[in-house]
Design an enzyme around this catalytic site. Structure first.
Site, mmCIF file in Angstrom:
data_model
loop_
_atom_site.group_PDB
_atom_site.id
_atom_site.type_symbol
_atom_site.label_atom_id
_atom_site.label_comp_id
_atom_site.label_asym_id
_atom_site.label_seq_id
_atom_site.Cartn_x
_atom_site.Cartn_y
_atom_site.Cartn_z
ATOM 1 N N GLY A 131 33.463 50.466 57.427
ATOM 2 C CA GLY A 131 33.285 49.306 56.560
ATOM 3 C C GLY A 131 32.428 48.292 57.298
ATOM 4 O O GLY A 131 31.200 48.398 57.325
ATOM 5 N N PHE A 156 33.784 52.594 47.577
ATOM 6 C CA PHE A 156 33.382 51.244 47.159
ATOM 7 C C PHE A 156 31.905 51.154 46.779
ATOM 8 O O PHE A 156 31.241 50.167 47.089
ATOM 9 C CB PHE A 156 33.683 50.222 48.269
ATOM 10 C CG PHE A 156 35.137 50.119 48.665
ATOM 11 C CD1 PHE A 156 36.143 50.565 47.822
ATOM 12 C CD2 PHE A 156 35.504 49.562 49.887
ATOM 13 C CE1 PHE A 156 37.488 50.470 48.188
ATOM 14 C CE2 PHE A 156 36.842 49.449 50.263
ATOM 15 C CZ PHE A 156 37.841 49.904 49.410
ATOM 16 N N ARG A 268 39.318 17.119 27.298
ATOM 17 C CA ARG A 268 40.775 17.094 27.454
ATOM 18 C C ARG A 268 41.282 15.652 27.583
ATOM 19 O O ARG A 268 40.894 14.938 28.530
ATOM 20 C CB ARG A 268 41.142 17.887 28.711
ATOM 21 C CG ARG A 268 42.592 17.823 29.114
ATOM 22 C CD ARG A 268 43.457 18.633 28.184
ATOM 23 N NE ARG A 268 44.835 18.712 28.676
ATOM 24 C CZ ARG A 268 45.840 19.092 27.932
ATOM 25 N NH1 ARG A 268 45.651 19.427 26.664
ATOM 26 N NH2 ARG A 268 47.054 19.156 28.435
ATOM 27 N N GLU A 363 29.011 43.236 51.086
ATOM 28 C CA GLU A 363 27.708 43.111 51.782
ATOM 29 C C GLU A 363 27.858 42.357 53.104
ATOM 30 O O GLU A 363 26.985 41.581 53.501
ATOM 31 C CB GLU A 363 26.648 42.542 50.844
ATOM 32 C CG GLU A 363 26.473 43.476 49.642
ATOM 33 C CD GLU A 363 25.241 43.258 48.831
ATOM 34 O OE1 GLU A 363 24.226 42.825 49.387
ATOM 35 O OE2 GLU A 363 25.294 43.548 47.614
ATOM 36 N N GLY A 364 28.992 42.577 53.741
ATOM 37 C CA GLY A 364 29.316 41.940 55.021
ATOM 38 C C GLY A 364 30.355 40.867 54.786
ATOM 39 O O GLY A 364 30.085 39.878 54.092
#
Ligand code: COS
Length: 380
Positions: A131, A156, A268, A363-364
């Site tokens: 990974g 993944f 609101r 991606e890291g």
């Protein structure tokens, strides 16, 4: 820095914003619920030139600059984070490495059709045991005549089912560790390429994440990108650009959180006034708005460096780190501003919160981003 959008960049923002609002917004919540890939919208984006945003026109692309690319992914992310990551992966992790390292034949066979919206690319690096430690890939490729025979498994892989081809990272010389890796294009339909289980996920549910296995999968040696042993370098270069894409996607989510918070807080009414009149809400909005502007400039500084051909490893990692954390912070605040309504699916901020989290991971991871940044600042 005197930053001003060019006319072209403004036009890109308008085009992609209009597209996202008409083609993605109406179905985003339902696709999230059903975990359905936005096939039609993604294909249309290809026809409009968004599959080759930075590729020169003579090679089939739109020939736009990196800031236009950031705008594209941001505006998609503002409406549908799943669509944003599909476009980011295709452009940064499939198109860009082939443009950078591919030979003329590969540019003709893969780059052009990818840029022209005919072949959708994905990126298969991660494995069960590789990974963050991307150099420890085990998927094996053994040369056999004019083919490589692939065996092993990936996990993944985003858009791994919907794509037409995969840039796969393999070990061609396992003794050499990360220096023995290579990158090879595997086209869908190649015998021995097996798409496995679809992960059940917290967020970005309308972009599938799949396991892939290779069982004696014979791939033409002509599909090897660069040379044997260049795989790690190719993977890292792709990820540098990918991190700009993820940062843009995260920025889009943060912007969407601000947009929805502004809208909701003006509508609101509590204690006889719209809640936007309360300082507690104003402070949250002020901080979100400030951080989003700062994030955008950090992102554009990375993009500008890439356009000018300067080193951008550090800036891309900083942009990814900052924008992804901002997406999560902004989504938490948006849910808080919406109160109980923020926690239910009637309002989109619930989806934004679920989608935001992955940007700090893929991606890291942000822990790896800290290492990359420290490494660039301190040197080895
Ligand atoms: N850009 C360009 N080159 C890079 C680079 C980068 N971001 N990071 C490392 N390199 C180069 C180094 O310069 C070095 O080159 P030389 O051998 O020519 O000196 C080589 O790659 C090996 O670098 P290093 O020794 O730092 O490699 P490590 O195995 O220690 O790993 C990290 C470095 C952790 C930064 C890298 O493995 C990484 O980015 N991991 C995260 C992977 C990832 O993003 N996974 C997600 C996949 S997609 S969901």
């Amino acid at each position: 820095m005197n930053f001003q959008y060019t006319e072209e960049q403004q036009m890109v923002r308008k085009t992609i914003r209009d597209f996202a609002l008409t083609e993605l917004a109406p179905t985003a919540a339902e696709r999230d619920e059903k975990a359905e890939f936005p096939t039609e919208a993604i294909r249309k984006l290809g026809e409009l030139g968004f599959w080759g945003v930075n590729v020169p026109e003579e090679q089939g692309g739109a020939g736009l600059d990196m800031i236009s690319y950031c705008i594209t992914v941001e505006e998609l992310g503002r409406v549908d984070a799943s669509a944003a990551i599909v476009i980011s992966i295709h452009n940064s992790l499939a198109v860009y490495p082939v443009e950078l390292f591919g030979n003329d034949d590969q540019k003709e066979r893969f780059l052009k059709p990818m840029a022209q919206g005919r072949l959708l690319g994905a990126y298969a690096l991660t494995e069960p045991e590789a990974g963050s430690d991307a150099g420890s890939i085990k998927t094996r490729a053994v040369r056999d005549g004019d083919h490589y025979v692939l065996n092993g498994s990936k996990i993944f892989t985003s858009a791994g089912e919907s794509c037409d081809l995969l840039l796969v990272f393999v070990a061609t010389d396992p003794e050499k560790g990360s220096k023995g890796l290579s990158a090879i294009i595997v086209e869908k339909g190649t015998p021995g390429l097996i798409i496995g289980k679809h992960e059940r996920k917290l967020g970005i549910r309308s972009c599938e994440t799949v396991a892939i296995s290779f069982e004696d999968c014979r791939v033409p040696a002509a599909n090897l990108i660069g040379e044997e042993g260049m795989g790690f370098k190719i993977a890292m270069n792709a990820l540098n650009s990918g991190r700009i894409g993820v940062a843009s996607q995260a920025l889009g989510i943060a912007q969407a959180c601000l947009d929805e918070s502004v809208k909701y807080s003006k509508e609101r009414v509590q204690f006889g006034r719209p809640i936007s009149k309360f300082q507690a809400i104003q402070f949250k909005i002020a901080r979100m708005g400030t951080e989003i502007e700062a994030a955008r400039m950090l992102l554009y500084s990375a993009a500008g460096r890439k356009d000018r051909g300067e080193k951008f490893i550090k800036e891309a990692a900083m942009a990814k780190l900052y924008c992804s954390e901002l997406a999560v912070r902004s989504a938490l605040e948006a849910v808080q501003i919406h109160g109980g309504y923020g926690y239910i699916k009637e309002y989109p901020v619930e989806r934004f919160l679920r989608d935001a989290k992955i940007t700090t991971i893929y991606e890291g991871t942000n822990e790896i981003m800290h290492l990359v940044i420290a490494d660039q600042i301190l040197g080895r």
